[in-house]
Design a protein around this motif. Structure first.
Motif: not given
Length: 247
Positions: A30-31, A34-35, A48
């Protein structure tokens, strides 16, 4: 969408560390932006990713989510200690099916003898399995997993439940098929049920006698004799059908 259980959500922020942070960064990759879902104290929030460091991942709450993924009754599965990894299967699949807690106990015919000095790691593993299964099945809470208790302790703890049921294969052999359904009819949403299952060799007759004296309802689970790891999953499926699919 990935789901994580956290101890708390404060000021609409979540701090994830340890295995969860590693999973977010190294497995899910993830970055920021992202959720994911974060669950704490039975509540779920859509979040997020706000910040990623070598030690933690910080997420921000976007909105709280209304969910009703939990069984309307609280079911504790009490399993006579089985051999091998059978209890791991019960915990994993039982979590997916909605169990609220797992309570292993030392039955007379349990081949495994519990060593409390070495047992902490096993309870830790069972708890981790429950957490991962709860995430996978989109539950809002992780079931409690208790260290094994004695049969005497099990009897004492049964006083805390609204209905107590023991699955007894002799009842099935004699054709008993109505008591389990009748017990579910008596159980009301919000109440607690304790379901007891024997180990591979089943419960001893004297154990069943003591359970009867403690107001347990002895029930058959259909015409077939089920394995110790299958019976709890059958019962949980029946509870789900009764309280969720029939409504």
């Amino acid at each position: 969408m990935q789901r994580y259980f956290v101890e708390r959500i404060e000021n609409d922020e979540v701090l994830l560390t340890g295995d969860d942070a590693h999973h977010i960064v190294k497995v899910m990759r993830m970055q920021p932006g992202d959720s994911m879902y974060c669950c704490a104290n039975g509540k779920t929030a859509l979040c997020t990713v706000a910040e990623i460091t070598n030690e933690f991942v910080k997420a921000a709450v976007v909105q709280w989510v209304e969910e009703s993924n939990e069984l309307p009754v609280f079911v504790t599965i009490a399993s006579g200690l089985p051999k091998g990894d059978k209890l791991e299967l019960v915990v994993q699949k039982g979590t997916e099916l909605g169990a609220a807690a797992f309570l292993p106990f030392q039955a007379k015919r349990s081949i495994v003898k519990w060593d409390s000095k070495k047992g902490d790691k096993k309870v830790e593993r069972w708890t981790k399995i429950a957490k991962e299964a709860a995430e996978q099945s989109h539950r809002a809470v992780v079931p409690s997993v208790y260290a094994p208790v004695t049969f005497k302790e099990l009897l004492a703890m049964s006083a805390n439940y609204d209905i107590c049921i023991v699955a007894y294969e002799e009842e099935s052999k004699q054709g008993e098929q109505a008591r389990f359904a009748g017990a579910l009819e008596r159980l009301q949403p919000g109440e607690k049920a304790l379901l007891v299952f024997g180990p591979e060799g089943g419960l001893a007759e004297e154990e069943v006698t003591q359970l009867r004296e403690a107001n347990f309802i002895p029930c058959g689970l259909g015409p077939r004799i089920l394995r110790t790891e299958t019976a709890p999953l059958y019962a949980l499926s029946a509870v789900s059908y009764h309280f969720e699919l029939m409504r």
